[in-house]
Write an enzyme that holds these catalytic residues in place. Structure first.
Site, PDB file in Angstrom:
ATOM      1  N   ARG A  90      -1.327  -9.478 -12.084  1.00 23.98           N
ATOM      2  CA  ARG A  90      -0.894  -8.326 -12.895  1.00 23.98           C
ATOM      3  C   ARG A  90       0.179  -8.709 -13.906  1.00 23.98           C
ATOM      4  O   ARG A  90       0.350  -8.024 -14.917  1.00 23.98           O
ATOM      5  CB  ARG A  90      -0.450  -7.172 -11.996  1.00 23.98           C
ATOM      6  N   GLU A 134       5.692 -12.931   4.674  1.00 21.96           N
ATOM      7  CA  GLU A 134       6.099 -12.352   5.954  1.00 21.96           C
ATOM      8  C   GLU A 134       5.454 -13.148   7.100  1.00 21.96           C
ATOM      9  O   GLU A 134       6.114 -13.511   8.068  1.00 21.96           O
ATOM     10  CB  GLU A 134       5.676 -10.883   5.997  1.00 21.96           C
TER      11      GLU A 134
END
Lengths: 174, 174
Positions: free
Chosen positions: A62, A99
């Protein structure tokens, strides 16, 4: 209504993406409205003096949308920072922690000339992991990062701190 | 030197990418030259009457670079066609064959209004598999494809035939 309020109206909350419990900020309705998309570019272009940098590094994917459009408008070089294995010529790679597990991002070794000043562009500043890795990449190829611009910043995450001393600019903060 | 010759000069051949025996046409040096990048956008903008379409669908990832910049300049909606699992809201998906195996591409179900006219943009027309799948996606969401624009066409591959009756336009042909 102010210009940025029009953009805010177009950001859509999508629950449970990319996984349960996450409220995703979807900017595709911003892109679907030419006025809103161009307001984003106007505000980024106003924030940075055109003489203060030479190139925009856009982060896949993006960041390509906002970064390339801004580069065209400001007549700056556009340099893609891409996921591993996507750039065809010799690259530098920086890994960063997710994560769970890790990811990496690459830049062409000849993407910048030594001392070129770079504005990093992406749509979202969250944990700052990808942007921090991109700053490191720019340094590896001899560039100097003068700032990092985002459409959206999630201020409950420590992205901004992580990028310091590089200044982060965001159009919308949640 | 003509404008398109400047762009051609910037396209770089990278041998053996993505696999041995393939000569990859690398457009990152085009992006790194603001004049060359803007010439690409100028030529695409000249080719299509601004009143002949409503939205640009850019194909992930390099189609985002040209498609979003062109959408901003022509003040059209920009709609990303993305790899599976990347778009957050409800999508349509079309699968297409690769040399070995298959891939797929997605679009948001609400990306277009019924009858909206679409220009598809990508950097490269090769076999036409991804672009043909994107045409099918646009139809699924009620849009009408008025054309498909590429920076580069590999004319020794049957991409152009595969997209018919949609007209393919390419700035550079090899």
């Amino acid at each position: 209504m102010s210009a940025i309020d029009l953009v805010k109206q177009r950001v859509r909350d999508v629950p449970d993406f990319p996984k349960p419990g996450i409220m995703f900020k979807d900017i595709t309705p911003v892109l679907a409205d030419p006025s809103a998309f161009n307001i984003c570019l106007d505000l980024m272009a106003e924030r940075y003096d055109t003489s203060s940098f030479d190139a925009i590094v856009g982060i896949e994917s993006r960041g390509f949308i906002f970064g390339a459009a801004l580069a065209s408008r400001m007549r700056k070089a556009f340099v893609p920072a891409r996921k591993p294995g996507k750039l065809p010529a010799a690259t530098h790679r920086v890994e960063y922690a997710l994560e769970y597990g890790k990811d990496a991002i690459e830049i062409h070794r000849d993407a910048l000339k030594k001392g070129e000043r770079v504005l990093i562009v992406d749509d979202l500043l969250a944990t700052g992991g990808t942007a921090a890795a991109t700053i490191e990449l720019v340094k590896k190829v001899g560039g100097e990062v003068i700032g990092a611009a985002f459409v959206i910043e999630l201020t409950f995450l420590p992205g901004r701190e992580r990028l310091k001393p590089v200044d982060a600019f965001a159009l919308i903060q949640y």
